[in-house]
Design a protein around this motif. Sequence first.
Motif, short mmCIF file in Angstrom:
data_model
loop_
_atom_site.label_atom_id
_atom_site.label_comp_id
_atom_site.label_asym_id
_atom_site.label_seq_id
_atom_site.Cartn_x
_atom_site.Cartn_y
_atom_site.Cartn_z
N CYS A 144 85.19 13.82 114.99
CA CYS A 144 85.61 14.68 113.87
C CYS A 144 86.46 15.86 114.32
O CYS A 144 87.00 16.58 113.49
CB CYS A 144 84.40 15.18 113.08
N ASP A 201 89.48 12.10 113.27
CA ASP A 201 89.16 11.29 112.09
C ASP A 201 88.45 12.17 111.05
O ASP A 201 87.75 13.12 111.42
CB ASP A 201 88.24 10.13 112.51
N CYS A 250 85.74 12.14 109.56
CA CYS A 250 84.44 11.46 109.52
C CYS A 250 83.27 12.42 109.31
O CYS A 250 82.11 11.99 109.41
CB CYS A 250 84.24 10.64 110.80
N CYS A 278 81.98 8.75 116.64
CA CYS A 278 81.25 9.50 115.62
C CYS A 278 79.88 8.83 115.47
O CYS A 278 79.75 7.79 114.80
CB CYS A 278 81.97 9.48 114.28
N VAL A 333 78.63 7.95 111.80
CA VAL A 333 79.32 6.83 111.15
C VAL A 333 78.93 5.52 111.85
O VAL A 333 78.68 4.50 111.21
CB VAL A 333 80.86 7.03 111.19
#
Length: 333
Positions: A25, A29, A31, A56, A59
Amino acid sequence: MSLKNALKEGYVAEFSRPSVFSSKCLGFDTCRYNGVAIPCETVEKLKPFVDYITHCPEVEIGLGVPRATIRVIEENGQLELYQPETGKIFTREMSHYTARTLDNLPPVDGFILKHKSPSCGQADVKLFRGRENKSPVKRVAGFFGGEVARRFEGLAIEDEGRLSNFTIRERFLISIFTHAKFRSIRAKARNKDLVSFHSQNKLLFMACNQAALKQLGKIVANEAKLAPADVYNAYYPPMLRLLNSGPQRTQTINVLMHALGYFKKQLNTKEKAHFLDMLESYRERKVPLSAITSVLRSWTMRLESPYLDMQTFFMPYPPELMDINDSGKGRDY
Ligand code: SF4
């Protein structure tokens, strides 16, 4: 290769490309739980100079984006990863994921982890007592970040919050670039490469810890006639400890005095006095180290000192990464 030969061959420090793990993150991304990314200046600036490995954990254990937040709680004497909105516990998924990911991680030179995350945080993560309590009782490591800190003790592990401090960022950069260089020569395990590495890092290591430098010198001298791979293995742990402490102000001043000694016959009285004045200002934290090292660098070029010329102390990481701005806490050495 002896030091003399290293000098004769004009050993010039080339920066190896560090491999750095980053929380995904941090600009890679969107995320985060709320579907955004967190920009991090250091991560961004490093992009042309390092190879990033990004993950991540939340995720990758299937929590999705956006998602309800999770937190670290203590329940029945155990730390658990709890999602208040759903009442679900994700401890087992995260622990399995963490072990699997770290078991299979390629060699890395450092980590940049998301500050305060219950998953990625290496420290300073809120711990709640039980499921209902709304106030944190203390701060702990996140599930993934804590395991990183445990397995990779000694490597440069920082969060993006701490990296906004100049001194911490400097130590991190020195560590990852030096570690990457060591890793690249360790792969071939040739004595001459370790001698060169040690020679060119002498002043930098002296600025970190003089006693550790001596210990490393003895290892490189290899009086016990160990096999090259064993010499590298013996060298690694004290080098890690030394990089971990980073350069210290008093020892840095000793190094600068030591470097001045190389020119004592060529410099005139005024030049020496000016240098000593600058050193005093540095001791009093009135000028940055770079002001003094740039004077030394210019003398090194003009008066030709191959030994000083090859020292990483003057440029331990790519100069494009030099940025003396920080979060206000200032430079400590
Ligand atoms: S802190 Fe870690 S788990 Fe949370 S969004 Fe960032 S990368 Fe994912």
